[in-house]
Scaffold this motif. Structure first.
Motif, PDB file in Angstrom:
ATOM      1  N   LYS A  75     -11.264  75.838 -34.910  1.00 46.47           N
ATOM      2  CA  LYS A  75     -10.057  75.212 -34.561  1.00 46.47           C
ATOM      3  C   LYS A  75      -9.619  74.771 -34.235  1.00 46.47           C
ATOM      4  CE  LYS A  75      -9.545  80.265 -35.067  1.00 46.47           C
ATOM      5  NZ  LYS A  75     -10.403  81.001 -35.130  1.00 46.47           N
ATOM      6  N   ALA A  76     -10.465  73.334 -33.108  1.00 43.25           N
ATOM      7  CA  ALA A  76      -9.757  72.697 -32.580  1.00 43.25           C
ATOM      8  C   ALA A  76     -10.152  71.288 -33.521  1.00 43.25           C
ATOM      9  CB  ALA A  76     -10.919  72.138 -31.117  1.00 43.25           C
ATOM     10  N   PHE A  77     -11.694  71.353 -34.252  1.00 39.78           N
ATOM     11  CA  PHE A  77     -11.976  70.661 -34.836  1.00 39.78           C
ATOM     12  C   PHE A  77     -10.450  70.300 -35.899  1.00 39.78           C
ATOM     13  CE2 PHE A  77     -13.595  69.173 -39.133  1.00 39.78           C
ATOM     14  CZ  PHE A  77     -14.495  68.678 -38.443  1.00 39.78           C
ATOM     15  N   CYS A  78     -10.331  71.612 -36.404  1.00 43.46           N
ATOM     16  CA  CYS A  78      -9.204  71.303 -37.407  1.00 43.46           C
ATOM     17  C   CYS A  78      -7.585  70.078 -37.129  1.00 43.46           C
ATOM     18  CB  CYS A  78      -9.004  72.410 -38.056  1.00 43.46           C
ATOM     19  SG  CYS A  78      -9.841  73.243 -39.437  1.00 43.46           S
ATOM     20  N   GLY A  79      -7.370  70.682 -35.703  1.00 44.69           N
ATOM     21  CA  GLY A  79      -6.465  70.323 -35.489  1.00 44.69           C
ATOM     22  C   GLY A  79      -6.555  69.406 -34.792  1.00 44.69           C
ATOM     23  N   GLU A  80      -7.870  68.450 -34.140  1.00 47.13           N
ATOM     24  CA  GLU A  80      -8.160  66.898 -34.426  1.00 47.13           C
ATOM     25  C   GLU A  80      -7.945  66.322 -35.648  1.00 47.13           C
ATOM     26  OE1 GLU A  80     -11.377  64.529 -32.369  1.00 47.13           O
ATOM     27  OE2 GLU A  80     -11.972  66.498 -32.507  1.00 47.13           O
ATOM     28  N   HIS A  81      -8.273  67.315 -36.674  1.00 47.31           N
ATOM     29  CA  HIS A  81      -8.649  66.249 -38.051  1.00 47.31           C
ATOM     30  C   HIS A  81      -7.343  66.921 -38.594  1.00 47.31           C
ATOM     31  CE1 HIS A  81     -12.484  64.429 -36.601  1.00 47.31           C
ATOM     32  NE2 HIS A  81     -12.606  65.674 -36.491  1.00 47.31           N
ATOM     33  N   GLY A  82      -5.834  66.881 -38.237  1.00 49.76           N
ATOM     34  CA  GLY A  82      -4.987  67.495 -39.116  1.00 49.76           C
ATOM     35  C   GLY A  82      -4.933  68.693 -39.703  1.00 49.76           C
ATOM     36  N   GLY A  83      -6.310  69.684 -39.428  1.00 46.15           N
ATOM     37  CA  GLY A  83      -6.161  69.910 -40.572  1.00 46.15           C
ATOM     38  C   GLY A  83      -5.546  71.541 -40.270  1.00 46.15           C
ATOM     39  N   ILE A  84      -6.218  72.867 -40.543  1.00 46.59           N
ATOM     40  CA  ILE A  84      -5.415  73.902 -39.702  1.00 46.59           C
ATOM     41  C   ILE A  84      -5.779  75.387 -40.528  1.00 46.59           C
ATOM     42  CG2 ILE A  84      -4.980  74.080 -42.457  1.00 46.59           C
ATOM     43  CD1 ILE A  84      -1.926  75.145 -41.549  1.00 46.59           C
ATOM     44  N   VAL A  85      -5.368  75.854 -39.345  1.00 45.05           N
ATOM     45  CA  VAL A  85      -6.342  77.981 -40.326  1.00 45.05           C
ATOM     46  C   VAL A  85      -5.495  78.472 -41.206  1.00 45.05           C
ATOM     47  CG1 VAL A  85      -7.069  79.772 -38.424  1.00 45.05           C
ATOM     48  CG2 VAL A  85      -6.475  77.754 -37.531  1.00 45.05           C
ATOM     49  N   CYS A  86      -6.266  79.621 -41.701  1.00 44.08           N
ATOM     50  CA  CYS A  86      -6.069  80.416 -42.719  1.00 44.08           C
ATOM     51  C   CYS A  86      -6.300  81.433 -42.505  1.00 44.08           C
ATOM     52  CB  CYS A  86      -6.271  79.995 -43.700  1.00 44.08           C
ATOM     53  SG  CYS A  86      -7.939  80.217 -44.779  1.00 44.08           S
ATOM     54  N   THR A  87      -5.749  82.317 -43.035  1.00 48.33           N
ATOM     55  CA  THR A  87      -6.549  83.632 -43.179  1.00 48.33           C
ATOM     56  C   THR A  87      -5.949  84.519 -44.593  1.00 48.33           C
ATOM     57  OG1 THR A  87      -4.064  84.923 -42.615  1.00 48.33           O
ATOM     58  CG2 THR A  87      -5.224  84.400 -41.003  1.00 48.33           C
ATOM     59  N   SER A  88      -6.914  86.099 -44.344  1.00 47.01           N
ATOM     60  CA  SER A  88      -6.714  85.546 -45.883  1.00 47.01           C
ATOM     61  C   SER A  88      -5.756  86.276 -46.450  1.00 47.01           C
ATOM     62  CB  SER A  88      -7.753  87.630 -46.287  1.00 47.01           C
ATOM     63  OG  SER A  88      -7.355  88.119 -45.420  1.00 47.01           O
ATOM     64  N   SER A  89      -4.198  86.411 -45.889  1.00 48.23           N
ATOM     65  CA  SER A  89      -2.840  86.734 -45.477  1.00 48.23           C
ATOM     66  C   SER A  89      -2.284  85.637 -46.539  1.00 48.23           C
ATOM     67  CB  SER A  89      -2.101  87.366 -44.774  1.00 48.23           C
ATOM     68  OG  SER A  89      -3.107  88.545 -44.116  1.00 48.23           O
ATOM     69  N   ASN A  90      -2.645  84.179 -46.135  1.00 50.18           N
ATOM     70  CA  ASN A  90      -2.190  83.339 -46.552  1.00 50.18           C
ATOM     71  C   ASN A  90      -3.005  81.675 -47.220  1.00 50.18           C
ATOM     72  OD1 ASN A  90      -3.609  81.712 -43.747  1.00 50.18           O
ATOM     73  ND2 ASN A  90      -1.843  82.281 -42.709  1.00 50.18           N
ATOM     74  N   ALA A  91      -3.994  82.307 -47.020  1.00 41.14           N
ATOM     75  CA  ALA A  91      -4.999  81.631 -47.718  1.00 41.14           C
ATOM     76  C   ALA A  91      -4.523  80.146 -48.780  1.00 41.14           C
ATOM     77  CB  ALA A  91      -6.287  81.809 -48.094  1.00 41.14           C
ATOM     78  N   VAL A  92      -3.487  80.961 -49.930  1.00 37.96           N
ATOM     79  CA  VAL A  92      -2.897  80.271 -51.040  1.00 37.96           C
ATOM     80  C   VAL A  92      -2.064  79.047 -50.568  1.00 37.96           C
ATOM     81  CG1 VAL A  92      -1.911  79.963 -53.307  1.00 37.96           C
ATOM     82  CG2 VAL A  92      -3.964  81.766 -52.673  1.00 37.96           C
ATOM     83  N   LYS A  93      -1.897  79.914 -49.240  1.00 42.19           N
ATOM     84  CA  LYS A  93      -0.373  79.650 -48.803  1.00 42.19           C
ATOM     85  C   LYS A  93      -0.353  77.645 -48.608  1.00 42.19           C
ATOM     86  CE  LYS A  93       3.580  81.266 -47.920  1.00 42.19           C
ATOM     87  NZ  LYS A  93       4.540  81.637 -47.020  1.00 42.19           N
ATOM     88  N   ILE A  94      -1.881  77.932 -47.234  1.00 45.43           N
ATOM     89  CA  ILE A  94      -2.382  76.723 -46.136  1.00 45.43           C
ATOM     90  C   ILE A  94      -3.163  76.437 -47.733  1.00 45.43           C
ATOM     91  CG2 ILE A  94      -3.631  76.789 -44.852  1.00 45.43           C
ATOM     92  CD1 ILE A  94      -2.141  78.268 -43.490  1.00 45.43           C
ATOM     93  N   LEU A  95      -3.564  76.268 -49.024  1.00 45.88           N
ATOM     94  CA  LEU A  95      -4.208  75.569 -49.786  1.00 45.88           C
ATOM     95  C   LEU A  95      -3.182  74.734 -50.476  1.00 45.88           C
ATOM     96  CD1 LEU A  95      -7.442  77.015 -51.531  1.00 45.88           C
ATOM     97  CD2 LEU A  95      -7.304  75.362 -49.295  1.00 45.88           C
ATOM     98  N   GLN A  96      -2.444  74.675 -50.557  1.00 47.87           N
ATOM     99  CA  GLN A  96      -0.542  74.336 -51.218  1.00 47.87           C
ATOM    100  C   GLN A  96      -0.925  73.575 -49.619  1.00 47.87           C
ATOM    101  OE1 GLN A  96       1.504  77.628 -52.225  1.00 47.87           O
ATOM    102  NE2 GLN A  96       1.015  77.043 -54.130  1.00 47.87           N
ATOM    103  N   TRP A  97      -0.234  73.318 -48.694  1.00 52.31           N
ATOM    104  CA  TRP A  97      -0.134  72.550 -47.937  1.00 52.31           C
ATOM    105  C   TRP A  97      -0.975  71.179 -47.450  1.00 52.31           C
ATOM    106  CZ3 TRP A  97      -2.701  71.447 -43.544  1.00 52.31           C
ATOM    107  CH2 TRP A  97      -1.772  70.611 -42.018  1.00 52.31           C
ATOM    108  N   SER A  98      -2.039  72.287 -47.632  1.00 49.67           N
ATOM    109  CA  SER A  98      -3.163  70.926 -47.340  1.00 49.67           C
ATOM    110  C   SER A  98      -3.333  69.755 -48.635  1.00 49.67           C
ATOM    111  CB  SER A  98      -4.639  71.700 -47.738  1.00 49.67           C
ATOM    112  OG  SER A  98      -5.055  72.782 -46.676  1.00 49.67           O
TER     113      SER A  98
END
Length: 366
Positions: free
Chosen positions: A143-166
């Motif tokens: 999760k820290a790697f994603c934070g450092e590289h402009g990324g994000i965390v997802c769950t099974s509830s929000n994965a589609v929305k997170i991909l749209q953001w990405s």
């Protein structure tokens, strides 16, 4: 707390009934100073003691919102890490059994992800063109790697929305550690299968050619959930032959073929809500962890709903089940005695970066 902790050996052979009584007594003494959080997959004899329950997204929010001194997490290691990251500095996150891990989370490590990032740089500029997305079922340093590289965390509830953001930020996604959730979520966005390539972390360049990397919109880490991979399309076919009017609902950690042949696909909370809101007398085949399926089968039985487990073999989250009444009683009685056992404390540098990725997720998921 400096005093020596009560040894677990004093609890190891306690009968479950005795543990239940001691858990209740310890909770009464601790009151609002301690809160027990439990994931939906938790075994029934522990789940019933929880103050707060939910899926990963719900528990992330609940952990961030509680005022208790002690957050006793009846889940797996990465969940307790999230509780520590999102809670206040003075709050203490506790995992009653440190062996409660996640085999999927173990399939991705910081070393392997950094190596993949370096290898990608031979083909593209990853910090310009790739958003790293880690499933919440991962270690804090990822999760820290994603934070450092402009990324994000997802769950099974929000994965589609997170991909749209990405995709609104960069043209590609590196999705780890569960390939199945990434593939199904990409499919929900209309991404063709040949634009979702599996990154085999045991192979140089993920086993992909430069052309495959350039073509891919989603690079899917070669990871999976050992529970959800047990479900097969033939389980659904057999159910439909026996019960033509029945409905099939699956978790997106299942294989693409299982999800595609299901009537509904969604998170544990989605599964519960969908069956709860269904008409009385309906029959359901459910592709997710056994403890959850058994719990909702009992809950909805009075409504005439029949809820069946998809696999023909017993299939539960065995690592989460390591948190038993004995370990929960031990952790709580230590707190009553003024001692903390099994505290989960994420290193400060990782916690700061991981919190950035988690807060991005919570903001996108509002």
């Amino acid at each position: 707390m400096q005093a020596e902790a009560i040894a677990f050996e004093r609890f190891d052979n306690l009968r479950d009934d005795d543990c239940e009584q001691r858990i209740r007594e310890a909770k009464a003494v601790l009151g609002k100073r301690a809160v027990i959080l439990a994931h939906h997959y938790q075994r029934a004899d522990v789940y019933k003691h929880a103050d707060l329950t939910g899926d990963s997204l719900q528990l992330s929010r609940l952990a961030a919102g509680t005022d208790a001194d002690y957050l006793v997490f009846c889940g797996v290691h990465f969940m307790a890490e999230v509780a520590d990251i999102l809670s206040k500095p003075e709050q203490v996150a506790i995992l009653p059994d440190l062996s409660a891990g996640c085999s999927m989370a173990d399939m991705a490590s910081r070393f392997k992800v950094e190596r993949a990032w370096h290898e990608l740089s031979e083909v593209v500029d990853p910090d310009e063109s790739v958003t790293p997305v880690t499933y919440i079922n991962s270690a804090a340093d990822l999760k820290a790697f994603c934070g450092e590289h402009g990324g994000i965390v997802c769950t099974s509830s929000n994965a589609v929305k997170i991909l749209q953001w990405s995709f609104s930020r960069r043209e590609k996604v590196l999705f780890f550690p569960d390939q199945h959730l990434g593939r199904w979520s990409g499919h929900q966005l209309g991404i063709p299968m040949d634009e979702m390539a599996v990154w085999d972390f045991d192979e140089p360049m993920g086993g992909l050619t430069p052309e495959q990397i350039k073509k891919a919109r989603i690079l899917l880490w070669k990871g999976h959930c050992s529970v959800h991979q047990m479900f097969q399309p033939q389980h659904i076919l057999r159910f439909r032959n026996q019960h033509p009017d029945g409905k099939v609902i699956s978790h997106p950690e299942c294989s693409f073929e299982v999800c595609k042949n299901s009537d509904y696909v969604g998170s544990t909370d989605y599964i519960i809500r969908t069956i709860r809101e269904a008409e009385a007398g309906t029959r359901w085949l459910v592709g997710t962890e056994l403890n959850l399926v058994s719990r909702i089968a009992e809950e909805f039985k009075p409504q005439g709903k029949i809820v069946q487990f998809m696999a023909s073999t017993i299939c539960m989250c065995s690592t989460m089940a390591r948190i038993d009444p004995q370990h929960l009683a031990w952790a709580l009685e230590n707190l009553v005695a003024g001692k903390v056992v099994n505290q989960i404390k994420v290193p400060a540098d990782d916690a700061v970066l991981a919190k950035q990725a988690l807060q991005r997720m919570l903001e996108v998921s509002r």
